[in-house]
Design a protein around this motif. Structure first.
Motif, mmCIF file in Angstrom:
data_model
loop_
_atom_site.group_PDB
_atom_site.id
_atom_site.type_symbol
_atom_site.label_atom_id
_atom_site.label_comp_id
_atom_site.label_asym_id
_atom_site.label_seq_id
_atom_site.Cartn_x
_atom_site.Cartn_y
_atom_site.Cartn_z
ATOM 1 N N UNK A 129 0.834 -1.210 0.000
ATOM 2 C CA UNK A 129 0.000 0.000 0.000
ATOM 3 C C UNK A 129 0.863 1.252 0.000
ATOM 4 N N UNK A 130 1.889 1.246 0.823
ATOM 5 C CA UNK A 130 2.741 2.422 0.953
ATOM 6 C C UNK A 130 3.468 2.728 -0.353
ATOM 7 N N UNK A 131 3.794 1.682 -1.105
ATOM 8 C CA UNK A 131 4.504 1.851 -2.374
ATOM 9 C C UNK A 131 3.557 1.996 -3.561
ATOM 10 N N UNK A 132 2.258 1.935 -3.296
ATOM 11 C CA UNK A 132 1.284 2.101 -4.380
ATOM 12 C C UNK A 132 1.249 0.937 -5.347
ATOM 13 N N UNK A 133 1.523 -0.280 -4.843
ATOM 14 C CA UNK A 133 1.522 -1.468 -5.698
ATOM 15 C C UNK A 133 0.284 -2.298 -5.375
#
Length: 220
Positions: A123-127
């Motif tokens: 989530x934090x990396x937008x994946x």
């Protein structure tokens, strides 16, 4: 951190040269999946001229990316504090992602997971993180039993005991051929495969072709 290292391969991706990391052993490696998605997006910069990269250096590259992104939240008060806390929580999790990932899936949506530190990394990396264990909504009785329950919640239900109609729905429904082994399903249902086929290209880049994906599977 361990002394593992990964070969680095150059591929052509949408008309540009991109570096990706290859597995050194068979088996799942979410860390490599994260690094390669970020590299294909042109967000992760691996060191110039490298032919291999150590596990610790790869993790450092990802951490550096997160820290660089944190600058966008400077001066934003609560948002900056939340992001910094999330990044801090990610650090110890990244090394765990070198061998696999423990997730608690929900069976109504390919993107449905119980929140965990491992899922938070993606989530934090937008994946986008997807799974293949879905109940086909056309099979109403089985879908009603599963609902929005997670795997762990279903195990609790099974332990508590289903009533006769629910047992029959599961035993005669579309999931009768799925076996559970070591806490995970051994097959993905066709409904999940169809949903993923519609969505998986967007995971690495909008409009990615099948040929672009196949290039990742053939070391040169």
């Amino acid at each position: 951190m361990g002394g593992s290292s990964y070969a680095v391969k150059r591929i052509e991706f949408f008309g540009r040269q991109v570096k990706i990391c290859l597995q050194n052993n068979n088996g799942p490696c979410p860390l490599l999946a994260i690094a390669n998605v970020l590299s294909l997006r042109n967000e992760l910069k691996l060191p110039a001229g490298v032919r291999d990269i150590t596990q610790s250096d790869l993790i450092t590259c990802i951490v550096d990316l997160l820290l660089e992104r944190s600058k966008a939240f400077e001066g934003s008060g609560t948002h900056a504090a939340d992001y910094a806390r999330n990044v801090s929580d990610v650090f110890p999790v990244l090394q765990k992602l070198t061998t696999g990932i423990d997730v608690n899936v929900k069976f109504h949506n390919a993107h449905a997971f119980e929140p965990t530190p491992e899922v938070a990394v993606f989530d934090l990396l937008g994946i986008p993180l997807v799974h293949g264990w879905l109940v086909d909504p056309q099979h109403g009785p089985a879908a009603a039993v599963f609902g929005t329950r997670s795997y762990n919640e279903l195990m609790e239900v099974l332990l508590a005991g289903l009533d006769e109609s629910e047992v029959e729905a599961l035993s005669t429904g579309p999931l009768r051929n799925l076996s559970i082994s070591h806490g995970s399903f051994s097959q993905a249902h066709q409904h999940a495969l169809e949903q993923q086929q519609q969505q998986h290209m967007a995971t690495v880049a909008p409009g990615a072709s099948e040929q672009s994906i196949s290039n990742l599977q053939s070391p040169q």
